[in-house]
Motif scaffolding. Structure first.
Motif, short mmCIF file in Angstrom:
data_model
loop_
_atom_site.label_atom_id
_atom_site.label_comp_id
_atom_site.label_asym_id
_atom_site.label_seq_id
_atom_site.Cartn_x
_atom_site.Cartn_y
_atom_site.Cartn_z
N VAL A 25 4.44 11.87 1.09
CA VAL A 25 5.05 12.34 2.33
C VAL A 25 4.31 13.58 2.84
CG1 VAL A 25 7.16 13.23 3.40
CG2 VAL A 25 7.30 11.40 1.68
N ARG A 26 4.01 14.49 1.94
CA ARG A 26 3.30 15.72 2.32
C ARG A 26 1.95 15.41 2.97
NH1 ARG A 26 1.17 18.68 -2.59
NH2 ARG A 26 -0.29 16.97 -2.35
N ASP A 27 1.19 14.52 2.33
CA ASP A 27 -0.13 14.17 2.86
C ASP A 27 -0.02 13.45 4.20
OD1 ASP A 27 -1.22 15.31 0.61
OD2 ASP A 27 -1.63 13.39 -0.39
N TYR A 28 0.95 12.55 4.30
CA TYR A 28 1.15 11.79 5.54
C TYR A 28 1.52 12.72 6.69
CZ TYR A 28 2.73 7.94 8.54
OH TYR A 28 2.88 7.06 9.56
N LYS A 35 -3.60 8.25 7.01
CA LYS A 35 -4.85 8.89 6.65
C LYS A 35 -5.83 7.80 6.23
CE LYS A 35 -4.92 11.39 2.86
NZ LYS A 35 -4.77 12.44 1.86
N PRO A 36 -7.04 7.76 6.80
CA PRO A 36 -7.99 6.71 6.42
C PRO A 36 -8.39 6.82 4.96
CG PRO A 36 -9.03 8.30 7.88
CD PRO A 36 -7.58 8.66 7.79
N PHE A 37 -8.56 5.67 4.32
CA PHE A 37 -8.95 5.63 2.92
C PHE A 37 -10.45 5.83 2.80
CE2 PHE A 37 -10.53 3.20 -0.73
CZ PHE A 37 -9.85 3.83 -1.75
N LYS A 38 -10.85 6.68 1.88
CA LYS A 38 -12.26 6.90 1.63
C LYS A 38 -12.55 6.47 0.20
CE LYS A 38 -15.88 10.31 1.44
NZ LYS A 38 -16.20 11.72 1.25
#
Length: 54
Positions: A25-28, A35-38
């Protein structure tokens, strides 16, 4: 997640409600959405000569 956060919900409350980690949740929320996956760099394959096989 963003709507719940805008309503004043805390990260842990959102996570409990949605069944995910509060870190997710924090990252979102910090990214403002998805957030795009790397993918990680895999230089070890090139060093061993597997690129032709792969």
């Amino acid at each position: 997640m963003l709507r719940l956060r805008a309503c004043g919900w805390g990260l842990k409350r959102i996570a409990r409600q949605l069944g995910c980690s509060h870190h997710t949740v924090r990252d979102y929320v910090a990214a403002g959405g998805v957030k795009p996956f790397k993918s990680p760099e895999c230089s070890h394959r090139q060093e061993r000569g597997y690129e032709a096989y792969l």
